[in-house]
Design an enzyme around this catalytic site. Structure first.
Site, PDB file in Angstrom:
ATOM      1  N   GLY A  27      35.783  35.095  44.522  1.00  0.00           N
ATOM      2  CA  GLY A  27      35.765  33.726  45.035  1.00  0.00           C
ATOM      3  C   GLY A  27      36.170  33.710  46.497  1.00  0.00           C
ATOM      4  N   GLY A  28      36.703  32.557  46.903  1.00  0.00           N
ATOM      5  CA  GLY A  28      37.104  32.415  48.305  1.00  0.00           C
ATOM      6  C   GLY A  28      38.188  33.388  48.703  1.00  0.00           C
TER       7      GLY A  28
ATOM      8  N   GLY B  31      17.167  48.579  77.772  1.00  0.00           N
ATOM      9  CA  GLY B  31      18.261  47.647  77.496  1.00  0.00           C
ATOM     10  C   GLY B  31      19.403  48.312  76.766  1.00  0.00           C
ATOM     11  CB  ALA B  32      19.527  50.914  74.157  1.00  0.00           C
TER      12      ALA B  32
HETATM   13  C1  HXC Z   1      45.216  32.186  36.150  1.00  0.00           C
HETATM   14  C2  HXC Z   1      44.457  34.226  35.539  1.00  0.00           C
HETATM   15  C3  HXC Z   1      43.482  34.203  36.543  1.00  0.00           C
HETATM   16  C4  HXC Z   1      43.432  33.055  37.380  1.00  0.00           C
HETATM   17  C5  HXC Z   1      43.291  36.058  35.497  1.00  0.00           C
HETATM   18  N1  HXC Z   1      44.297  35.395  34.922  1.00  0.00           N
HETATM   19  N2  HXC Z   1      42.776  35.336  36.483  1.00  0.00           N
HETATM   20  N3  HXC Z   1      45.312  33.219  35.324  1.00  0.00           N
HETATM   21  N4  HXC Z   1      44.318  32.082  37.136  1.00  0.00           N
HETATM   22  N5  HXC Z   1      42.570  32.951  38.366  1.00  0.00           N
HETATM   23  C6  HXC Z   1      45.104  35.815  33.790  1.00  0.00           C
HETATM   24  C7  HXC Z   1      44.334  35.848  32.484  1.00  0.00           C
HETATM   25  O1  HXC Z   1      44.297  34.586  31.917  1.00  0.00           O
HETATM   26  C8  HXC Z   1      45.173  36.828  31.698  1.00  0.00           C
HETATM   27  O2  HXC Z   1      46.294  36.127  31.255  1.00  0.00           O
HETATM   28  C9  HXC Z   1      45.626  37.825  32.751  1.00  0.00           C
HETATM   29  O3  HXC Z   1      45.503  37.149  34.005  1.00  0.00           O
HETATM   30  C10 HXC Z   1      44.808  39.063  32.795  1.00  0.00           C
HETATM   31  O4  HXC Z   1      43.451  38.708  32.846  1.00  0.00           O
HETATM   32  P1  HXC Z   1      42.323  39.387  31.917  1.00  0.00           P
HETATM   33  O5  HXC Z   1      41.153  38.496  31.965  1.00  0.00           O
HETATM   34  O6  HXC Z   1      42.932  39.726  30.609  1.00  0.00           O
HETATM   35  O7  HXC Z   1      42.042  40.725  32.724  1.00  0.00           O
HETATM   36  P2  HXC Z   1      40.665  41.485  32.894  1.00  0.00           P
HETATM   37  O8  HXC Z   1      39.953  41.577  31.590  1.00  0.00           O
HETATM   38  O9  HXC Z   1      40.980  42.738  33.617  1.00  0.00           O
HETATM   39  O10 HXC Z   1      39.794  40.552  33.857  1.00  0.00           O
HETATM   40  C11 HXC Z   1      40.177  40.338  35.170  1.00  0.00           C
HETATM   41  C12 HXC Z   1      39.328  39.212  35.806  1.00  0.00           C
HETATM   42  C13 HXC Z   1      39.310  37.986  34.895  1.00  0.00           C
HETATM   43  C14 HXC Z   1      37.899  39.762  36.030  1.00  0.00           C
HETATM   44  C15 HXC Z   1      39.930  38.925  37.182  1.00  0.00           C
HETATM   45  O11 HXC Z   1      40.649  37.675  34.532  1.00  0.00           O
HETATM   46  C16 HXC Z   1      38.710  36.794  35.543  1.00  0.00           C
HETATM   47  O12 HXC Z   1      37.490  36.674  35.620  1.00  0.00           O
HETATM   48  N6  HXC Z   1      39.578  35.873  36.009  1.00  0.00           N
HETATM   49  C17 HXC Z   1      39.142  34.664  36.635  1.00  0.00           C
HETATM   50  C18 HXC Z   1      38.638  34.940  38.007  1.00  0.00           C
HETATM   51  C19 HXC Z   1      38.320  33.673  38.726  1.00  0.00           C
HETATM   52  O13 HXC Z   1      37.315  33.010  38.434  1.00  0.00           O
HETATM   53  N7  HXC Z   1      39.228  33.280  39.645  1.00  0.00           N
HETATM   54  C20 HXC Z   1      39.090  32.134  40.427  1.00  0.00           C
HETATM   55  C21 HXC Z   1      38.268  32.595  41.618  1.00  0.00           C
HETATM   56  S1  HXC Z   1      37.980  31.264  42.704  1.00  0.00           S
HETATM   57  P3  HXC Z   1      47.020  36.458  29.851  1.00  0.00           P
HETATM   58  O14 HXC Z   1      48.056  35.404  29.693  1.00  0.00           O
HETATM   59  O15 HXC Z   1      45.970  36.456  28.814  1.00  0.00           O
HETATM   60  O16 HXC Z   1      47.611  37.797  30.073  1.00  0.00           O
HETATM   61  C22 HXC Z   1      39.125  31.524  43.825  1.00  0.00           C
HETATM   62  C23 HXC Z   1      39.017  30.520  44.863  1.00  0.00           C
HETATM   63  C24 HXC Z   1      39.793  30.886  46.054  1.00  0.00           C
HETATM   64  O17 HXC Z   1      39.904  32.393  43.810  1.00  0.00           O
HETATM   65  C25 HXC Z   1      39.395  29.889  47.081  1.00  0.00           C
HETATM   66  C26 HXC Z   1      40.087  30.107  48.367  1.00  0.00           C
HETATM   67  C27 HXC Z   1      39.616  29.131  49.380  1.00  0.00           C
END
Ligand code: HXC
Length: 545
Positions: free
Chosen positions: A198-199, A433-434
């Site tokens: 993501g961001g 030019g290069a």
């Molecule tokens: C809260 C999160 C989290 C998140 C993971 N966890 N990402 N909790 N917010 N963004 C938690 C899970 O719920 C889980 O909690 C623990 O972390 C481990 O995650 P798993 O999924 O079990 O691990 P894994 O299988 O290795 O997968 C990792 C992952 C996946 C690929 C990162 O967790 C995932 O897709 N997470 C979401 C990613 C996402 O969409 N993030 C937002 C991006 S947008 P428990 O309690 O079960 O242990 C963003 C915007 C930023 O970041 C903008 C800035 C301007």
């Protein structure tokens, strides 16, 4: 009286059996407050629950604390904010409140020099970024900028903490702001050792150098599932955002490591070339490599066909102290090579056309790569050595439509605005030019050398003949045309395809003896070491981005 603790030694006397005259035995007492302190710290330092640490290991990843230990000098890390807690209470986070909030922040020394470090802890709420997590990072960045020490971020995070909503997005905004504000003030390094989605990817993208580890690191704005839903394309994590994708295709990643320990070793090596901040010079190193070491290889360049490819790395290795060259962006835009060397003990940034790839021609990616590196060098007082062997710009519709004019202009802009010492050595070809773009004299090169074998001209002899004598060639019998072309090309070469006309005009300062190139370069950089140019009276120039 016997129960009283000695406040200086922290001991108390243990009662002795009555009648015994021996010296009273002293026992060390741990006060309740110290006990509590140690318990709290031990729990906080343990990171996430054991099953999460186990899962981390199963993925082949180190823990956040182990990563810091690999990076810093032993015993030098001092943590700040260990006890800061998650503040959010929604969506079950209340039950998962943790100390540290999924990131370790502090400072330590790397090869004896201070650095501010943060390391995201995936075992705590997936290393996700909430309010406290962001506050810890931004405080650290502010402190580092004030104290003028580099910032190293170790990223392993699920991104914005979903339960904290906009608060976590704002946290990223605050980090991006500081990445930009402190860019060019202190070096910023990002180490991606897990997901970065993501961001969130924009914080590393705003820093100076990005490291990734094969198989462990993934960066993308939208993941494979979103890509499939939006475009129908099926792609796996590694192809979409793995280390080699970003090192060779997108250019986001500067260094790829085979393992985490290898990654931290590479970070330390990079740090050894960098100053702590924009106010300092890069650290000088003692060298036993003689400054007048002769380089026979360069003589051979004059003997080979100018169209024959060679890897410019060999020349960089021969020129540099102890044959050491830290290449940056090794897998990206291989037609230009950039990186750090030392000359006579001083750090120098090298930009070199690489005839082994696309004949060393400039294209969109090469222009971007070199321009960004030049701007880093200029921000951090690192002199620039440009090695030129360039036939021109890479032709084609894709290049024109992709914006070679706009991207090529970045290179001109970056060289022109750089006020650090700039020395250029033309190795072989420098056309059109290069030639101008590659730190030519009239575009601000301080000292411009050429080897005797160099050809400096508007274009190569063959191309020039086709344009200048097209009618004469057409009017000549078919079977005689090749001989005519060769004769005219030789005449053109004799007049223009050498460094002597350029030297006569003063656009080359000296045509040098090839074997003495190292001596001449070290001497020239010593001469320019005190170069200072007053700052421009403008807020920012408008670089063509
Ligand atoms: C809260 C999160 C989290 C998140 C993971 N966890 N990402 N909790 N917010 N963004 C938690 C899970 O719920 C889980 O909690 C623990 O972390 C481990 O995650 P798993 O999924 O079990 O691990 P894994 O299988 O290795 O997968 C990792 C992952 C996946 C690929 C990162 O967790 C995932 O897709 N997470 C979401 C990613 C996402 O969409 N993030 C937002 C991006 S947008 P428990 O309690 O079960 O242990 C963003 C915007 C930023 O970041 C903008 C800035 C301007």
């Amino acid at each position: 009286m016997a129960d009283l603790i000695d406040p200086i030694t922290g001991t108390k006397e243990e009662p002795q059996p009555s009648g015994k005259k021996a010296h009273p035995k002293k026992v060390r007492i741990v006060s309740e407050s110290l006990k509590k302190f140690r318990e709290i710290h031990a729990a906080a330092e343990a990171g996430g629950p054991p099953e999460k640490i186990e899962a981390q290991r199963k993925k082949g990843k180190l823990t956040a604390r182990e990563r810091i230990a690999y990076l810093v000098d032993e015993g030098s890390f001092q943590e700040l904010g260990l006890l800061m807690e998650t503040r959010c209470t929604d969506f079950g986070v209340k039950d998962k409140h943790i100390k540290g909030d999924g990131v370790i922040t502090g400072f330590g020394t790397v090869n004896g020099r201070l650095a501010a470090i943060f390391s995201e802890d995936f075992t705590q709420l997936g290393g996700s970024l909430g309010r406290t997590h962001a506050d810890k990072i931004t405080r650290l960045m502010d402190m580092a900028a004030d104290a003028r020490v580099p910032v190293i971020g170790i990223l392993d995070s699920g991104g914005a903490r979903i339960q904290e909503g906009v608060d976590s997005l704002d946290g990223y905004g605050e980090i991006f702001l500081r990445n930009a504000k402190y860019s060019g003030v202190v070096p910023q390094i990002s180490i991606i050792v897990g997901p970065c989605a993501g961001g969130a990817v924009y914080s590393p993208a705003l820093t100076d150098f990005v490291f990734m580890v094969k198989g462990l690191s993934h960066m993308f704005v939208t993941g494979p599932e979103v890509v499939k839903a939006a475009t129908g394309e099926e792609v796996d994590f590694e192809t979409l955002g793995g280390s080699m994708t970003h090192a060779s295709k997108s250019g986001v990643c500067h260094f790829v490591a085979n393992s985490e320990p290898d990654c931290y070793r590479q970070v330390k090596e990079l740090m050894s070339f960098l100053p702590q901040n924009r106010y300092e010079a890069a650290p000088a190193h003692e060298t036993k490599d003689p400054s007048d070491r002769k380089i026979a290889l360069l003589e051979k360049l004059g003997e080979v066909d100018p169209r024959k490819p060679y890897r410019v790395h060999h020349i960089v290795w021969w020129l540099s102290d102890d044959h050491k060259f830290l290449e940056v962006h090794h897998d990206y835009a291989k037609n230009i090579v950039v990186g750090f060397i030392r000359l006579g003990g001083q750090v120098v940034g090298v930009i070199a056309n690489n005839p082994a790839h696309m004949a060393g021609a400039l294209d969109i990616n090469a222009s971007d790569k070199a321009a960004r590196f030049i701007r880093f060098l200029n921000n951090f007082n690192i002199p620039i050595l440009t090695l030129v062997d360039v036939p021109g710009y890479w032709p084609g519709v894709a290049q024109e439509h992709g914006g070679i004019i706009r991207h090529g202009a970045k290179l001109l802009y970056a060289y022109s605005e750089a006020s650090v010492p700039k020395i250029t050595l033309v190795l072989r070809k420098a056309y059109g030019g290069a030639y101008i773009a590659m730190s030519s004299k009239l575009m601000g090169g301080d000292i411009n050398f050429s080897l005797p074998s160099a050809e400096i001209a508007v274009m190569g002899p063959r191309g020039a003949v086709e344009i200048l004598y097209s009618r004469q060639i057409k009017e000549t019998k078919e079977e005689d045309r090749e001989a005519l072309r060769a004769k005219l090309a030789k005449e053109y070469s004799d007049k223009f395809a050498s460094p002597y006309q350029t030297a006569a005009m003063g656009s080359i300062d000296e045509v040098i003896e090839p074997s003495q190139a190292r001596t001449r370069l070290i001497g020239a950089f010593r001469m320019l070491a005190g170069k200072r140019r007053p700052g421009e009276h403008r807020l920012t120039g408008n670089i063509p981005l």
